[in-house]
Design a protein around this motif. Structure first.
Motif, mmCIF file in Angstrom:
data_model
loop_
_atom_site.group_PDB
_atom_site.id
_atom_site.type_symbol
_atom_site.label_atom_id
_atom_site.label_comp_id
_atom_site.label_asym_id
_atom_site.label_seq_id
_atom_site.Cartn_x
_atom_site.Cartn_y
_atom_site.Cartn_z
ATOM 1 N N LYS A 12 33.166 -32.722 16.319
ATOM 2 C CA LYS A 12 33.428 -31.844 15.174
ATOM 3 C C LYS A 12 34.787 -32.180 14.570
ATOM 4 O O LYS A 12 35.809 -32.188 15.261
ATOM 5 N N ARG A 60 36.614 -31.592 7.416
ATOM 6 C CA ARG A 60 36.005 -32.289 6.292
ATOM 7 C C ARG A 60 37.068 -32.754 5.301
ATOM 8 O O ARG A 60 38.030 -32.039 5.020
ATOM 9 N N LYS A 98 36.432 -28.244 2.039
ATOM 10 C CA LYS A 98 37.169 -27.322 2.920
ATOM 11 C C LYS A 98 37.304 -25.941 2.280
ATOM 12 O O LYS A 98 37.400 -24.942 2.973
ATOM 13 N N ARG A 124 32.453 -24.982 3.862
ATOM 14 C CA ARG A 124 31.991 -26.054 4.755
ATOM 15 C C ARG A 124 33.205 -26.834 5.245
ATOM 16 O O ARG A 124 33.364 -28.021 4.978
ATOM 17 N N GLU A 156 34.328 -27.672 8.264
ATOM 18 C CA GLU A 156 34.215 -28.650 9.344
ATOM 19 C C GLU A 156 32.891 -29.398 9.255
ATOM 20 O O GLU A 156 31.871 -28.836 8.834
ATOM 21 N N LYS A 157 32.949 -30.655 9.669
ATOM 22 C CA LYS A 157 31.725 -31.448 9.784
ATOM 23 C C LYS A 157 31.160 -31.242 11.186
ATOM 24 O O LYS A 157 31.794 -31.605 12.174
ATOM 25 N N LYS A 158 29.984 -30.638 11.263
ATOM 26 C CA LYS A 158 29.361 -30.336 12.548
ATOM 27 C C LYS A 158 28.167 -31.258 12.763
ATOM 28 O O LYS A 158 27.410 -31.522 11.839
ATOM 29 N N TYR A 159 28.011 -31.710 13.993
ATOM 30 C CA TYR A 159 26.917 -32.605 14.343
ATOM 31 C C TYR A 159 25.864 -31.832 15.122
ATOM 32 O O TYR A 159 26.174 -30.928 15.892
#
Length: 330
Positions: free
Chosen positions: A203, A206, A211, A215, A217-220
């Motif tokens: 994680k 972004r 931001k 959204r 954070e970039k979540k996987y």
């Protein structure tokens, strides 16, 4: 005609044997001990159509868009008139008045400072797209079939080194678990928690304006838990998504249009796949069953099919060679 019928009989027989020979083990949530085994549903042997899946996914993602446009009067709020011909200047509308820098400047045009944009955007565009039902069903069938292939699951980035089997099926008592703590221990026991922890570590913050737009954070995405009635124990674990088998979602099964999502099935949901997706009308409990497309050919070794006794017995023997006489050159 006999050759074609024999060919299709071989394909049908091969499919039937494959379905009866393939078994999937059912694992306990408390440890990796085998509890039961179940026949592999037909959907996992269905043809894979990535082209249909990507087309459907793109159109589905368009249905979440919100209309946007510029103000209708932006760039048009100046009382500008063209000077006409005869002054050796462009005929663009110019600001009226005198004594200031603004007077005489070009306005309204898309190439002018403070002018409107070319072809201003409007809110009455075609934002949403209808999707053909059969294409949507075929896309879901493809995504489920790809989730059973180990190579595609690994290629998508899932850590499945410790998992005993793909597709992974858990006993049905998992649906009765309520506490998230017990859900985490169940994932640890079957070797799926390493994939969840790996996605949490990845994680990142972004880059860009996202931001400020909810959204940050970039979540996987980790495993997808597919249940029949309940999956409360897993819904609060970061990186894990849940989905009901009666309402399979393409955006969860193939996020970003990329196949190979690591799916964990409960016993009830896995056994229900044959009722939902079937090759025959009579096997389905639905009014309009979701038919699985047949493979054009199940055995890619054409040489062995052509040289098989069933086909060679029906083929006519080769005839005499026809000699083609060439005329003399004049």
């Amino acid at each position: 005609m006999w050759i074609i019928l024999t060919f299709f009989y071989i394909i049908f027989k091969a499919n039937y044997l494959l379905m009866n020979n393939f078994k999937v083990n059912v694992y306990s949530a408390e440890d990796q001990f085998l509890v039961d085994s179940i026949n592999l549903p037909e959907i996992f042997l269905s043809p894979i159509r990535i082209d249909i899946l990507k087309f459907v996914f793109i159109n589905m993602s368009k249905n979440k868009r919100q209309p946007y446009s510029v103000n209708q009067s932006s760039g048009m709020n100046t009382s500008a008139l063209s000077w006409g011909t005869g002054r050796a200047v462009a005929r663009i509308p110019r600001v009226k008045g005198s004594g200031t820098n603004r007077s005489g400047q070009g306005a309204v045009g898309n190439f002018c400072r403070g002018g409107r944009m070319f072809s201003p955007t409007t809110v009455w565009r075609k934002w949403h797209h209808k999707i053909i039902k059969n294409q949507r069903k075929q896309a879901i069938i493809t995504s489920v079939a790809c989730s059973g292939l180990v190579s595609l699951v690994i290629a998508r980035g899932h850590k499945i080194n410790q998992t005993p089997e793909i597709p992974l099926v858990l006993e049905s008592c998992v649906e009765s678990i309520i506490c998230t703590k017990f859900g985490q221990t169940a994932l640890k026991n079957i070797g799926a928690l390493s994939d969840v922890k790996d996605k949490i570590k990845k994680k990142t913050l972004r880059a860009g304006k996202g931001k400020l737009r909810n959204r940050r954070e970039k979540k996987y995405l980790g495993p997808l838990i597919i249940f029949e009635k309940n999956a409360r124990a897993f819904r609060n674990i970061p990186g894990i998504e849940t989905c009901c088998v009666d309402f399979l979602n393409l955006q969860k099964l193939a996020p970003g249009g990329h196949v190979g999502r690591f799916c964990i099935w409960t016993y009830k949901s896995f056994s229900k796949l044959d009722q939902i997706f079937t090759n025959c009308n009579f096997n389905s409990s639905l009014k309009v069953p979701n038919k699985i497309g047949n493979n054009i050919i199940t055995n890619p070794n054409l040489k062995s099919i052509i040289n098989s006794n069933e086909i060679q017995n029906k083929i006519k023997p080769p005839g005499k060679k026809i000699k083609h006489f060439k005329g003399k050159k004049i």
